[in-house]
Structure formats: structure tokens, C-alpha cells
Write an enzyme that holds these catalytic residues in place. Sequence first.
Site, short mmCIF file in Angstrom:
data_model
loop_
_atom_site.label_atom_id
_atom_site.label_comp_id
_atom_site.label_asym_id
_atom_site.label_seq_id
_atom_site.Cartn_x
_atom_site.Cartn_y
_atom_site.Cartn_z
N SER A 26 0.96 1.54 8.12
CA SER A 26 1.76 0.54 7.43
C SER A 26 3.15 1.10 7.12
O SER A 26 3.41 2.30 7.28
CB SER A 26 1.08 0.10 6.12
OG SER A 26 0.98 1.20 5.22
N SER A 153 12.89 12.04 0.68
CA SER A 153 13.52 10.97 -0.09
C SER A 153 14.90 11.41 -0.54
O SER A 153 15.14 12.60 -0.77
CB SER A 153 12.67 10.65 -1.33
OG SER A 153 13.38 9.85 -2.25
N TYR A 166 6.83 12.36 -8.14
CA TYR A 166 7.37 11.97 -6.84
C TYR A 166 8.62 12.76 -6.48
O TYR A 166 8.73 13.34 -5.40
CB TYR A 166 7.68 10.47 -6.83
CG TYR A 166 8.23 9.98 -5.51
CD1 TYR A 166 7.39 9.75 -4.43
CD2 TYR A 166 9.59 9.75 -5.34
CE1 TYR A 166 7.89 9.30 -3.22
CE2 TYR A 166 10.11 9.31 -4.14
CZ TYR A 166 9.25 9.09 -3.08
OH TYR A 166 9.76 8.65 -1.88
N LYS A 170 9.12 15.73 -3.45
CA LYS A 170 10.05 15.62 -2.32
C LYS A 170 11.00 16.81 -2.27
O LYS A 170 11.39 17.25 -1.18
CB LYS A 170 10.82 14.30 -2.41
CG LYS A 170 9.94 13.06 -2.26
CD LYS A 170 9.16 13.06 -0.94
CE LYS A 170 8.38 11.77 -0.74
NZ LYS A 170 7.65 11.73 0.54
N THR A 201 8.33 -1.35 1.21
CA THR A 201 7.11 -1.01 1.93
C THR A 201 5.91 -1.31 1.01
O THR A 201 6.09 -1.51 -0.20
CB THR A 201 7.07 0.49 2.28
OG1 THR A 201 7.08 1.26 1.06
CG2 THR A 201 8.26 0.89 3.15
#
Length: 288
Positions: A26, A153, A166, A170, A201
Amino acid sequence: MNGCCSQDPTSKRLEGKVAVITGGASGIGACTVKLFVKHGAKVVIADVQDELGHSLCKEIGSEDVVTYVHCDVSSDSDVKNVVDSAVSKYGKLDIMFSNAGVSGGLDPRILATENDEFKKVFEVNVFGGFLAAKHAARVMIPEKKGCILFTSSNSAAIAIPGPHSYVVSKHALNGLMKNLSAELGQHGIRVNCVSPFGVVTPMMATAFGMKDADPEVVKATIEGLLASAANLKEVTLGAEDIANAALYLASDEAKYVSGLNLVVDGGYSVTNPSFTATLQKAFAVAHV
């Protein structure tokens, strides 16, 4: 003497190459699967979303060019299996695109960050990337060539008030990329990151608490929020743009590109949006 424009604009840029794409069922991963196949690659989709993975294979339509393998990227045995499956079915592995990731919660406060959530994000985003690179290197080193890519990111290029789990994961992924580039370059293996600005997304929809909302509402809502924060106006970043960046880095056009964090954020990470907004307000007041 070679010409400066040797690439046929109609050629398939990954002809004859074999790729594994984690998180390929996905979002950015699925978009990249389709683009890589379009450009001649044989692709193994690695994901935990079995229904979506099989559906994507069916959509593409040929097991000769695409295969789905269930893979939890935080499991050493799963990652080993997907790499071995690629080599067994297609004879080699040229490209490992470690794209699978999770966002964790959206709350940016450290006191609101749960320990288990922090560990889970690192388990998928960092340890998962480590395992993908480790098992890719296992089969690439003897061949003295290969390409390893990570989805990072733009939040790792700057400090933003985002969720610690998060953002820090990254940053760690970028560090892993640099270290691997230094080590694996000696074996002819290139290692790079693609670092996008926000893209609509399923992962982002989940992070915004809109997992089960109408897709058009999700798209309009999140794109509106991202557009208001973006530096580059009048254009919207999509998954296909990140897939195109990955295509470039995976192709022979980037044969001497390694150790690069390709930031695809419309200049966001080199600006100060708050200061810019303040200056614009001051300018408007001064010219009333």
C-alpha cells in the site's frame, strides 16, 4: 567518446533487475512496485497486509514479474525468507527498498509518549531497516553490486514538533544509511535514503485517526493541512513522486550516487515557515 545523454527516454530503466520492496502492499510502496515493474524490474512485495499484497499482484497480473511474500520486517526469519525467496524465484537481488514503517501516535509531547509505542516504532522503522539491509548485503556482497534504499522523512533533516518516536527513528535510519554507505561501498553496493514531506497514505490516515473515513474526505483533509504548511505552493506531493525518486536512485543513472539523503519536500527543510509567516504579516502591516 560517450555522449552526455546516453539514456533512451523510452527505455525501461530497471530492465533485468530484481527488487524487494518492504511495505509494498500500500501507499508509497505499492506505487513504487507498479513503477518498478513498468520499468522492467521483477519485484517481490514484502508486507504483513496479505490481502492487499495478493490483490496488488493480481492487479499487475503476472507472477513472472511480481510476487507477494508475507513479511514482518521486525522478524529476522521473515526478512531472511523474503530475500531468499527473491533469489530463489528470480535468481538474484539487485535492489532492496526498505520502505515499511509506522508512525506511532501524533502527540509530540515526551510526557505523553508511551514507552511501548516508542519501542514499537523503533522495532519497525530502525530494526526493520537494519534487517532488510543485513539480509540484502548477505546476497549482494558476493556479487559486488547492489542498491539499498530506505524511506526516511524530511523530519529527520530538521527539528519539528512531531512525535518523538517517529522523528528520532528517521534520524537513526539516516545514520544507518551513512554507515552502510561507508562500509558497503567497498563491495560495490550503493545505499541511499528518500525523505519525503507529508504524503497522503494509509499510514498517514491512520496517524490522523481517519483510517476508516471516506478516502476522498481523507485525501482532501490531509492534503489541505499539508498544503497550508508546505513551502512549495501550487503543487501537491504524491506517492508517485516518491516512487520516481526511488526509481532514479535504484537505476543505473545513479550508479555513482551513494550516501545521499534525497529530500523531496519542496524546500520545506531549508526554510523557517514560522519566521516567513511573521515577516509576511509584518510586511502586510507596514504597507497598509
